[in-house]
Design an enzyme around this catalytic site. Structure first.
Site, PDB file in Angstrom:
ATOM      1  N   ASP A  69       0.820  -1.216   0.000  1.00  0.00           N
ATOM      2  CA  ASP A  69       0.000   0.000   0.000  1.00  0.00           C
ATOM      3  C   ASP A  69       0.856   1.269   0.000  1.00  0.00           C
ATOM      4  O   ASP A  69       2.068   1.218   0.196  1.00  0.00           O
ATOM      5  CB  ASP A  69      -0.962   0.009   1.205  1.00  0.00           C
ATOM      6  N   ASN A 145      -7.694  -2.361  13.730  1.00  0.00           N
ATOM      7  CA  ASN A 145      -9.088  -2.671  13.395  1.00  0.00           C
ATOM      8  C   ASN A 145      -9.184  -3.915  12.508  1.00  0.00           C
ATOM      9  O   ASN A 145     -10.195  -4.140  11.852  1.00  0.00           O
ATOM     10  CB  ASN A 145      -9.725  -1.476  12.676  1.00  0.00           C
ATOM     11  N   HIS A 147      -7.308  -4.551   9.881  1.00  0.00           N
ATOM     12  CA  HIS A 147      -6.985  -4.334   8.473  1.00  0.00           C
ATOM     13  C   HIS A 147      -5.711  -5.081   8.065  1.00  0.00           C
ATOM     14  O   HIS A 147      -4.834  -5.360   8.878  1.00  0.00           O
ATOM     15  CB  HIS A 147      -6.925  -2.839   8.113  1.00  0.00           C
ATOM     16  N   GLU A 152      -9.474  -1.861   4.930  1.00  0.00           N
ATOM     17  CA  GLU A 152     -10.136  -1.512   6.181  1.00  0.00           C
ATOM     18  C   GLU A 152     -11.403  -2.347   6.347  1.00  0.00           C
ATOM     19  O   GLU A 152     -11.866  -2.987   5.383  1.00  0.00           O
ATOM     20  CB  GLU A 152     -10.491  -0.012   6.146  1.00  0.00           C
TER      21      GLU A 152
HETATM   22  C1  GLP Z   1      -0.333   0.050   8.709  1.00  0.00           C
HETATM   23  C2  GLP Z   1      -0.059  -0.705   7.382  1.00  0.00           C
HETATM   24  C3  GLP Z   1      -0.309  -2.176   7.527  1.00  0.00           C
HETATM   25  C4  GLP Z   1       0.310  -2.626   8.840  1.00  0.00           C
HETATM   26  C5  GLP Z   1      -0.474  -2.085   9.996  1.00  0.00           C
HETATM   27  C6  GLP Z   1       0.091  -2.438  11.370  1.00  0.00           C
HETATM   28  O1  GLP Z   1      -1.350   0.975   8.603  1.00  0.00           O
HETATM   29  N1  GLP Z   1      -0.766  -0.216   6.228  1.00  0.00           N
HETATM   30  O2  GLP Z   1       0.222  -2.856   6.414  1.00  0.00           O
HETATM   31  O3  GLP Z   1       0.320  -4.017   8.897  1.00  0.00           O
HETATM   32  O4  GLP Z   1      -0.688  -0.703   9.860  1.00  0.00           O
HETATM   33  O5  GLP Z   1       1.124  -1.576  11.733  1.00  0.00           O
HETATM   34  P1  GLP Z   1       2.202  -1.919  12.826  1.00  0.00           P
HETATM   35  O6  GLP Z   1       3.013  -3.038  12.291  1.00  0.00           O
HETATM   36  O7  GLP Z   1       2.997  -0.669  13.003  1.00  0.00           O
HETATM   37  O8  GLP Z   1       1.444  -2.329  14.054  1.00  0.00           O
END
Ligand code: GLP
Length: 248
Positions: A69, A145, A147, A152
């Site tokens: 993304d 959440n 995702h 989302e």
């Molecule tokens: C972000 C990314 C995701 C990621 C998630 C968790 O928004 N777009 O790909 O897996 O949040 O983030 P973290 O690894 O910092 O907990």
């Protein structure tokens, strides 16, 4: 429909195991296709791959990469883009050729595309994945959440790469790195759920006590648009990689 769970004594041990799997894949197939994620979770895997590159001669110069993304509405070379972060943390230090890296970033030839140009762009991103024969191994984290990528809650099983509106919690979680909630983009482009499920292997990482409830819901939930990580359980080669603190 049950997902394999690999529980490691420590986060470091989990990161070394995932990096070792990727290294073995690349040694077998030097132009392997890797699906990559951002966020805090995969950082140690990237660091370990960089170490293997520097100390163990792991040659990553021919791998092809597709990131999950990218934010919309920030300048193509802005240091807060996921691309800039990946270049700094992984592509540069690991010797990955930038020409072989792909992001669904709405940028072509250094120019941010207009909204009406995005459908063509996201279709080209999907076609580029097809053209290299699909993703061999996709790294994933789980958002607060549920995702995956920026799919989302509400994302369907059939969703493809597309522009999405970010959930309030996702924007909150990004506020620190953008210096305040008001600076966090409202939209992003994400690989779709169906696109992710086409990867040959999924490695879903979750570390620390804050992720334990997310892991529990992912393992307990039937495929449910309210918890997009639940879709991953249907994949034939999906593994949830957790440390003790995140295990349930
Ligand atoms: C972000 C990314 C995701 C990621 C998630 C968790 O928004 N777009 O790909 O897996 O949040 O983030 P973290 O690894 O910092 O907990």
């Amino acid at each position: 429909m049950s997902m394999h769970v690999d529980v490691f004594e420590s986060r470091g041990a989990a990161e070394r195991a995932v990096a070792a799997e990727i290294a073995a894949l690349v040694r077998r197939r030097p132009d392997a296709v890797l699906g990559l994620a951002t966020g805090n979770t995969p950082t140690g895997v990237y660091a370990e791959l960089v170490r293997l590159h520097r100390e163990d001669g792991l040659d990553l110069s021919r791998v092809r990469t597709f990131n999950l993304d990218e934010y919309c509405g920030i300048a193509p070379r802005d240091p807060r883009t996921f691309r800039a972060w990946m270049e700094q943390v992984f592509f540069g230090p690991a010797g990955i050729a930038l020409a072989n890296t792909h992001f669904p970033d709405g940028v072509e030839h250094g120019r941010a595309l207009h909204l009406e140009e995005l459908p063509r762009h996201v279709e080209a991103f999907e076609r580029a994945i097809q053209a290299v024969g699909g993703i061999d191994l996709q790294l994933l984290g789980i958002g607060r959440n549920g995702h995956v990528g920026f799919n989302e809650p509400g994302s369907t099983r059939a969703s493809r790469t597309r522009r999405v509106e970010l959930h309030a919690w996702t924007r909150e979680d990004a506020a620190k790195s953008f210096g305040g909630l008001e600076h966090v983009p409202t939209h992003a482009i994400t690989m779709g759920v169906a696109t992710i499920l086409e990867a040959r292997a999924l490695r879903v990482l979750a570390f620390g006590a804050a992720k334990r409830a997310l892991v529990a819901r992912t393992l307990a939930s039937e495929p449910d648009p309210a918890w997009p990580a639940s879709y991953l359980r249907a994949h034939a080669d999906a593994r949830l990689v957790v440390d003790r603190d995140a295990s349930v």
